[in-house]
Design a protein around this motif. Structure first.
Motif, PDB file in Angstrom:
ATOM      1  N   ALA A  94       0.840  -1.204   0.000  1.00 55.53           N
ATOM      2  CA  ALA A  94       0.000   0.000   0.000  1.00 55.53           C
ATOM      3  C   ALA A  94       0.868   1.244   0.000  1.00 55.53           C
ATOM      4  O   ALA A  94       0.596   2.220  -0.708  1.00 55.53           O
ATOM      5  CB  ALA A  94      -0.929  -0.011   1.204  1.00 55.53           C
ATOM      6  N   SER A 137       1.429   4.372  -2.881  1.00 47.09           N
ATOM      7  CA  SER A 137       0.856   5.666  -2.490  1.00 47.09           C
ATOM      8  C   SER A 137       1.650   6.795  -3.151  1.00 47.09           C
ATOM      9  O   SER A 137       2.842   6.666  -3.407  1.00 47.09           O
ATOM     10  CB  SER A 137       0.871   5.829  -0.967  1.00 47.09           C
ATOM     11  OG  SER A 137       2.190   5.952  -0.503  1.00 47.09           O
ATOM     12  N   SER A 143       0.108  12.401   3.554  1.00 47.06           N
ATOM     13  CA  SER A 143       0.558  11.477   2.518  1.00 47.06           C
ATOM     14  C   SER A 143       1.982  11.064   2.871  1.00 47.06           C
ATOM     15  O   SER A 143       2.535  11.533   3.859  1.00 47.06           O
ATOM     16  CB  SER A 143       0.486  12.112   1.121  1.00 47.06           C
ATOM     17  OG  SER A 143       1.400  13.180   0.991  1.00 47.06           O
TER      18      SER A 143
END
Length: 190
Positions: A28, A32, A160
């Protein structure tokens, strides 16, 4: 005998689920995308006695420098603790980024970031005091989900992640470790 077989099968299933979860978390993070943010938060790592960062930490700092240079962030927060020999991770990180060309005024030093949880708590408090709402966490790929989760637990709305292209054999252990660490961060009181 059937109980022994059941226990072995159960433990094997737990091990497979644990490993699978670690791979999912790491994947993941690998997929990203970093987004522009008010501040980049660089998590500390080993600093040698001479004040130079380990290759892993240097890679993180270079990634933070790239983010700053590409105007993905306006400030860089470097966070680390002081090891047993008195080496100050955060100050060493600050010195590295200043040598790379980031003005000292654009670097925030968190000398009490002894772990990811502390870094998230300290960074979020700094952000609240400055009216900042978005962060770009810079660490190893496998560590991004937990670092982002910790920042969100402390109230940072927009997070993020960015990671350097850097790999070591110990990453295998680290990927497996992230599963229980993430669970702990989900239930740990603020």
């Amino acid at each position: 005998m059937p109980v022994k077989i059941f226990i072995c099968a159960f433990l094997r299933t737990i091990a497979y689920l644990w490993l699978f979860s670690g791979v999912v978390l790491a994947s993941a993070a690998l997929f990203s995308l970093p987004r522009p943010a008010d501040i980049a938060i660089v998590l500390g790592n080993t600093v040698y006695a001479d004040g130079s960062p380990s290759p892993r930490l240097a890679a993180r700092l270079e990634k933070a420098y790239q983010c700053y240079e590409q105007r993905q962030c306006k400030l860089v927060l470097v966070s680390g603790g002081i090891d047993a020999s008195g080496t100050d991770e955060a100050l060493a990180m600050h010195a590295y980024l200043v040598r790379r060309g980031i003005p000292s005024d654009n670097i925030v030093v968190d000398r009490a970031g002894n772990d990811t949880w502390s870094t998230a708590r300290n960074a979020s408090a700094f952000m609240r005091n400055r009216g900042l709402s978005s962060a770009l966490v810079v660490t190893q790929y496998f560590h991004i989900p937990r670092a982002m989760f910790a920042l969100k637990r402390f109230g940072v709305r927009e997070v993020s992640g960015a990671y350097p292209v850097f790999w070591e054999v110990r990453d295998l252990y680290s990927i497996v470790r992230e599963v229980p660490a993430l669970i702990w961060y989900g239930i740990r009181p603020l």
